[in-house]
Design an enzyme around this catalytic site. Sequence first.
Site, PDB file in Angstrom:
ATOM      1  CB  THR A  62      -5.710   7.710   5.767  1.00 50.75           C
ATOM      2  OG1 THR A  62      -4.406   7.159   5.484  1.00 50.75           O
ATOM      3  CG2 THR A  62      -5.591   8.973   6.604  1.00 50.75           C
ATOM      4  CB  THR A  63      -5.003   2.427   4.820  1.00 51.46           C
ATOM      5  OG1 THR A  63      -4.183   2.096   5.944  1.00 51.46           O
ATOM      6  CG2 THR A  63      -4.278   3.415   3.935  1.00 51.46           C
ATOM      7  CG  HIS A  70      -1.710  -1.232   1.401  1.00 54.91           C
ATOM      8  ND1 HIS A  70      -2.653  -1.617   0.476  1.00 54.91           N
ATOM      9  CD2 HIS A  70      -1.667  -2.223   2.323  1.00 54.91           C
ATOM     10  CE1 HIS A  70      -3.168  -2.778   0.854  1.00 54.91           C
ATOM     11  NE2 HIS A  70      -2.592  -3.161   1.965  1.00 54.91           N
ATOM     12  CD  GLU A  88      -3.741   9.393   2.997  1.00 55.25           C
ATOM     13  OE1 GLU A  88      -3.463   9.253   4.213  1.00 55.25           O
ATOM     14  OE2 GLU A  88      -4.335   8.526   2.352  1.00 55.25           O
ATOM     15  CG  HIS A 112       3.170   5.530   5.761  1.00 54.66           C
ATOM     16  ND1 HIS A 112       2.930   5.499   7.128  1.00 54.66           N
ATOM     17  CD2 HIS A 112       2.075   6.102   5.202  1.00 54.66           C
ATOM     18  CE1 HIS A 112       1.747   5.995   7.372  1.00 54.66           C
ATOM     19  NE2 HIS A 112       1.207   6.385   6.227  1.00 54.66           N
ATOM     20  CG  HIS A 152      -0.467   8.437   1.912  1.00 48.10           C
ATOM     21  ND1 HIS A 152      -1.280   7.331   1.922  1.00 48.10           N
ATOM     22  CD2 HIS A 152      -0.036   8.602   3.199  1.00 48.10           C
ATOM     23  CE1 HIS A 152      -1.373   6.854   3.154  1.00 48.10           C
ATOM     24  NE2 HIS A 152      -0.603   7.606   3.954  1.00 48.10           N
ATOM     25  CG  HIS A 195       0.783  10.143   6.979  1.00 49.07           C
ATOM     26  ND1 HIS A 195      -0.229   9.461   6.304  1.00 49.07           N
ATOM     27  CD2 HIS A 195       0.481  11.454   6.847  1.00 49.07           C
ATOM     28  CE1 HIS A 195      -1.104  10.323   5.821  1.00 49.07           C
ATOM     29  NE2 HIS A 195      -0.700  11.545   6.135  1.00 49.07           N
TER      30      HIS A 195
HETATM   31  N1  LIG Z   1      -2.005   6.590   6.763  1.00 47.23           N
HETATM   32  S1  LIG Z   1      -1.977   6.483   8.368  1.00 47.23           S
HETATM   33  O1  LIG Z   1      -3.271   6.940   8.869  1.00 47.23           O
HETATM   34  O2  LIG Z   1      -0.821   7.155   8.900  1.00 47.23           O
HETATM   35  C1  LIG Z   1      -1.868   4.796   8.811  1.00 47.23           C
HETATM   36  C2  LIG Z   1      -2.792   3.902   8.320  1.00 47.23           C
HETATM   37  C3  LIG Z   1      -2.723   2.555   8.663  1.00 47.23           C
HETATM   38  C4  LIG Z   1      -1.726   2.116   9.514  1.00 47.23           C
HETATM   39  O3  LIG Z   1      -1.431   0.883   9.992  1.00 47.23           O
HETATM   40  C5  LIG Z   1      -0.347   1.039  10.736  1.00 47.23           C
HETATM   41  N2  LIG Z   1       0.233  -0.030  11.369  1.00 47.23           N
HETATM   42  C6  LIG Z   1       1.529   0.016  11.828  1.00 47.23           C
HETATM   43  O4  LIG Z   1       2.217   0.999  11.693  1.00 47.23           O
HETATM   44  C7  LIG Z   1       2.040  -1.224  12.525  1.00 47.23           C
HETATM   45  C8  LIG Z   1       3.377  -1.264  12.887  1.00 47.23           C
HETATM   46  C9  LIG Z   1       3.851  -2.407  13.528  1.00 47.23           C
HETATM   47  C10 LIG Z   1       3.020  -3.491  13.824  1.00 47.23           C
HETATM   48  C11 LIG Z   1       1.683  -3.405  13.445  1.00 47.23           C
HETATM   49  C12 LIG Z   1       1.192  -2.293  12.791  1.00 47.23           C
HETATM   50  N3  LIG Z   1       0.090   2.295  10.784  1.00 47.23           N
HETATM   51  C13 LIG Z   1      -0.802   3.009   9.999  1.00 47.23           C
HETATM   52  C14 LIG Z   1      -0.856   4.357   9.660  1.00 47.23           C
HETATM   53 ZN   LIG Z   2      -0.460   7.479   5.919  1.00 46.95          ZN
END
Ligand SMILES: NS(=O)(=O)c1ccc2oc(NC(=O)c3ccccc3)nc2c1
Ligand SMILES: [Zn+2]
Length: 261
Positions: free
Chosen positions: A199-200, A64, A106, A94, A96, A119
């Site tokens: 957001t995912t 993703h 986003e 990460h 987008h 992010h």
């Molecule tokens: N676009 S967002 O809203 O920043 C966003 C969206 C979905 C996400 O799922 C995770 N999971 C982990 O980081 C994770 C890290 C280690 C172990 C398990 C999960 N972080 C996120 C951030």
């Molecule tokens: Zn994100």
Amino acid sequence: SIRNTFCLVCQGPPVWHKNYPVAQGNRQSPIDIIPHQTSHDPGLGPITLNYDQCTSINITNNGHSVVVEFEDPDDRSVILGGPLDNPYRLKQFHFHWGGKGCHGSEHTVSGNSYASELHLVHWNAVKYKTFGEAATAPDGLAVLGIFLETGDDHRWLHMITDALYMVKFKGSVTDFKAFNPKCLLPSSLHYWTYLGSLTTPPLHESVIWIVLKEPIIVSEKQVHVFRMLLFTGEEEDERIRMENNFRPPQPLKGRKVRSSN
Ligand SMILES: NS(=O)(=O)c1ccc2oc(NC(=O)c3ccccc3)nc2c1
Ligand SMILES: [Zn+2]
């Protein structure tokens, strides 16, 4: 049809509510931020980013986005202050981004989107034992959002883009040590903040969002390197370019967006 076998997340935002009804919840992210409608809160102090002891581990293509993960056994790299009651530990960051010529942030600002959005994901290790537990709690996560605007080359983003060829395929991972994301911050830490969600999928409503007002400047060529990544794995016949991996703005549902000074 092929679309049914295509993973739900990959079919994109319009169908997420079928498996994740919270997609239509009251604190979904991202949102369109309208600066003159935000409330300036003098009680909102500055944020502090203590990243100097941070320990990056690897960079991975999770199908993703491209994610840099950090060791988080203690409070070695935290965000604190601003709207936060506790220090929140850095877990990963990460990006987008959009497709050729179209924008990919986003959050939007008065309806305008940026080329990309970074992010930095943090979790409340004071109140919760694991990231997973924090990710389902209303004050569990704090995500720092930074806009990327196209212009001149960003001298430090090359460290990320030069590694992307190693993680072209979904599921690939490679070492990525000693990277300090402080080099990806703009000069000003002025921000907007509001209560939102991932957001995912699973779209948990567990995020205190802190979105910096000042974008960092990166070149179109650097953003284009992100588009060499694939949504698909090495073993799959079809190669699908990783682009437009952003969720569009969601209804504000009466939420207040506060502004630091
Ligand atoms: N676009 S967002 O809203 O920043 C966003 C969206 C979905 C996400 O799922 C995770 N999971 C982990 O980081 C994770 C890290 C280690 C172990 C398990 C999960 N972080 C996120 C951030
Ligand atoms: Zn994100």
